[in-house]
Design an enzyme around this catalytic site. Structure first.
Site, short mmCIF file in Angstrom:
data_model
loop_
_atom_site.label_atom_id
_atom_site.label_comp_id
_atom_site.label_asym_id
_atom_site.label_seq_id
_atom_site.Cartn_x
_atom_site.Cartn_y
_atom_site.Cartn_z
N GLN A 119 0.82 -1.20 0.00
CA GLN A 119 0.00 0.00 0.00
C GLN A 119 0.86 1.25 0.00
O GLN A 119 2.05 1.22 0.28
CB GLN A 119 -0.93 0.01 1.21
CG GLN A 119 -0.21 -0.11 2.55
CD GLN A 119 -1.20 -0.27 3.70
OE1 GLN A 119 -1.51 0.69 4.40
NE2 GLN A 119 -1.70 -1.48 3.88
N HIS B 242 0.23 5.87 0.49
CA HIS B 242 -0.67 6.93 0.92
C HIS B 242 -0.41 8.19 0.12
O HIS B 242 0.73 8.46 -0.28
CB HIS B 242 -0.49 7.19 2.42
CG HIS B 242 -0.57 5.95 3.25
ND1 HIS B 242 -1.71 5.20 3.35
CD2 HIS B 242 0.38 5.31 3.99
CE1 HIS B 242 -1.49 4.16 4.13
NE2 HIS B 242 -0.22 4.20 4.53
N GLU C 182 3.45 8.08 8.16
CA GLU C 182 3.47 7.09 9.23
C GLU C 182 4.90 6.88 9.74
O GLU C 182 5.86 6.97 8.99
CB GLU C 182 2.98 5.73 8.73
CG GLU C 182 1.55 5.70 8.24
CD GLU C 182 1.16 4.33 7.70
OE1 GLU C 182 -0.03 4.13 7.43
OE2 GLU C 182 2.05 3.47 7.53
N HIS D 191 4.78 0.15 0.42
CA HIS D 191 5.33 -0.59 1.54
C HIS D 191 4.39 -1.71 1.96
O HIS D 191 3.21 -1.73 1.59
CB HIS D 191 5.58 0.34 2.73
CG HIS D 191 4.33 0.97 3.27
ND1 HIS D 191 3.76 2.10 2.70
CD2 HIS D 191 3.52 0.65 4.31
CE1 HIS D 191 2.68 2.44 3.37
NE2 HIS D 191 2.50 1.57 4.35
N ARG E 119 -4.07 0.61 -2.37
CA ARG E 119 -3.47 -0.72 -2.29
C ARG E 119 -2.81 -1.11 -3.60
O ARG E 119 -3.27 -0.74 -4.67
CB ARG E 119 -4.52 -1.74 -1.87
CG ARG E 119 -5.00 -1.51 -0.44
CD ARG E 119 -6.04 -2.53 0.02
NE ARG E 119 -6.36 -2.27 1.42
CZ ARG E 119 -7.26 -1.38 1.84
NH1 ARG E 119 -7.90 -0.64 0.96
NH2 ARG E 119 -7.48 -1.20 3.13
#
Length: 410
Positions: free
Chosen positions: A96, A98, A133, A269, A288
């Site tokens: 996935q 972002h 993240e 990642h 995804r």
């Protein structure tokens, strides 16, 4: 300063032992336990214990954002901008990435105009925020993250010695840059079923042969062993998935306890296994890229992905000077520090003011605020509002470890 009760999330890839052991519960658990959320996420907010009763942290912040968040309230629209988790992966998560802030805003508006339902599996953007993240390993933590140097990937392909990989090795060797990676990734993620059914078994056979080579073989027989084993493990978990091929293009890394991994926008990642503390911007936007039965929107994924090759994106803790270490990231939504407290040590100042979340990951910690005290066992957390100033911590009867999450720059 109040106890914060986390929200336990169960996913198939979770562990029946890791979170239960950390929190002192019987093992194995009845179901796989994947994440313990400490935050004000609308999907599953943590709860604050106040005077013998509990209240959702989401409701608490919404009722008086200025009191709970202080200066962060207007900056982040009256919302706690980060989510803190303990993550326990027993099996690989999906590939996935972002979006950036600009991509998220554009995608959110585009899907709203198209009237894509928020609960639709075809929806990519559930809000207009980016989602940087950071994960910090509590034990050995394994992951795939970011595109590897293409020339190293050429070496991997040639070490596997699979005829079906030869044209792709030549492609990358001739164009060892982000454009070459984009071309190869796009080719693999869109392979017709018949072509995938031919190439993937060849690659997996090559991995088996590579790993079974004699000890006297060349260094190449050992150099890419983690990558070959990972491909076989992913193929077992997700048979026939093109993401197994895509994973061969990514950095394969192992974090030792205390090391971190920062994932910026566009970084493809997948977490493979391990236990860690994770902090992220409060967003649900995920594109995804495989290793999942869920919707994969290839055109949108390609729009979001950053194909620029990177070295292993490991974040090492930096000493701050107050006894803590800091994990440096560019994210404005969050900052994360770790405190390793020793038995019998003096009280350690945690933060001048909230908002923040304090999480105990080892031992027992006593938090002090004026005449107030709050004891946190391993796996427990506390909410620190903007009005709570001068919070201090002390280990109880032994060494202890805690993490302190706050808004970036606080």
């Amino acid at each position: 300063m109040h106890e914060l009760v986390g929200a336990l999330r169960s996913y198939a890839w979770g562990s029946r032992t890791a979170l239960a052991q950390l929190c002192g519960r019987p093992v194995p658990s009845a179901h796989p336990e994947a994440e313990l959320w400490f935050g004000a996420h609308p999907a599953d907010p943590a709860h604050v214990r106040i005077d013998g009763s509990t209240r959702s942290l989401l409701e608490l912040v919404a009722a008086d954002p200025d009191r709970e968040l202080g200066p962060a309230a207007p900056e982040f629209g009256g919302r706690l901008p980060f989510l803190l988790k303990i993550l326990a992966a027993e099996e690989p998560l999906s590939l996935q990435a972002h979006p950036s802030s600009a991509q998220a805003k554009a995608g959110f508006e585009r899907e709203n105009l198209a009237r894509v339902p928020f609960d639709s599996p075809m929806r990519n953007y559930r809000d207009e925020n980016h989602k940087p993240e950071l994960v910090v390993a509590l034990d050995r933590f394994e992951a795939l993250a970011g595109f590897r140097n293409p020339l190293r990937t050429v070496e991997l392909f040639r070490a596997l010695d699979v005829p079906g990989l030869h044209p792709y090795a030549n492609l990358l060797a001739a164009q060892p840059d982000s454009a070459g990676l984009r071309t190869l990734f796009t080719t693999w993620i869109t392979l017709p079923h018949a072509a995938l059914s031919t190439l993937l078994p060849q690659v997996l056979d090559g991995c088996v042969q590579y790993l079974s080579g004699s000890a006297a073989a060349s260094k190449g027989r050992r150099e890419f062993a983690p990558e070959a084993r990972t491909a076989l493990e992913l193929a077992e978990a997700y048979p026939g998935d093109a993401g197994v091929l895509a994973a061969l293009l990514l950095n394969r890394l192992t974090l030792e306890p205390g090391q971190g991994l920062f994932l910026a926008a566009g970084n493809l990642h997948a977490y493979l296994r391990g236990l860690g503390v994770e902090i992220m911007a409060n967003s649900d936007n995920v594109l995804r890229g495989g290793l999942t039965p869920k919707h994969v929107d290839v055109p949108e994924l390609l729009r979001v992905l950053d194909f620029e090759p990177i070295d292993l994106p490991v974040v090492l803790p930096e000493p701050v000077g107050d006894g803590s270490v800091h994990y440096r990231t560019p994210a404005p939504e969050f900052a994360l520090r770790r405190f390793d407290l020793t038995a019998g040590s003096a009280q350690v100042p945690l933060t001048a003011a909230g908002p923040g979340i304090v999480l105990c990951t080892s031992g027992t910690v006593r938090l002090l605020h004026g005449d107030e005290q709050l004891v946190l066992e391993r796996g427990a957390a506390a909410w620190i509002s903007a009005t709570d100033t001068d919070i201090r911590a002390q280990a109880v009867e032994g060494n202890a470890q805690l993490f302190c999450a706050c808004v970036g720059g606080v």
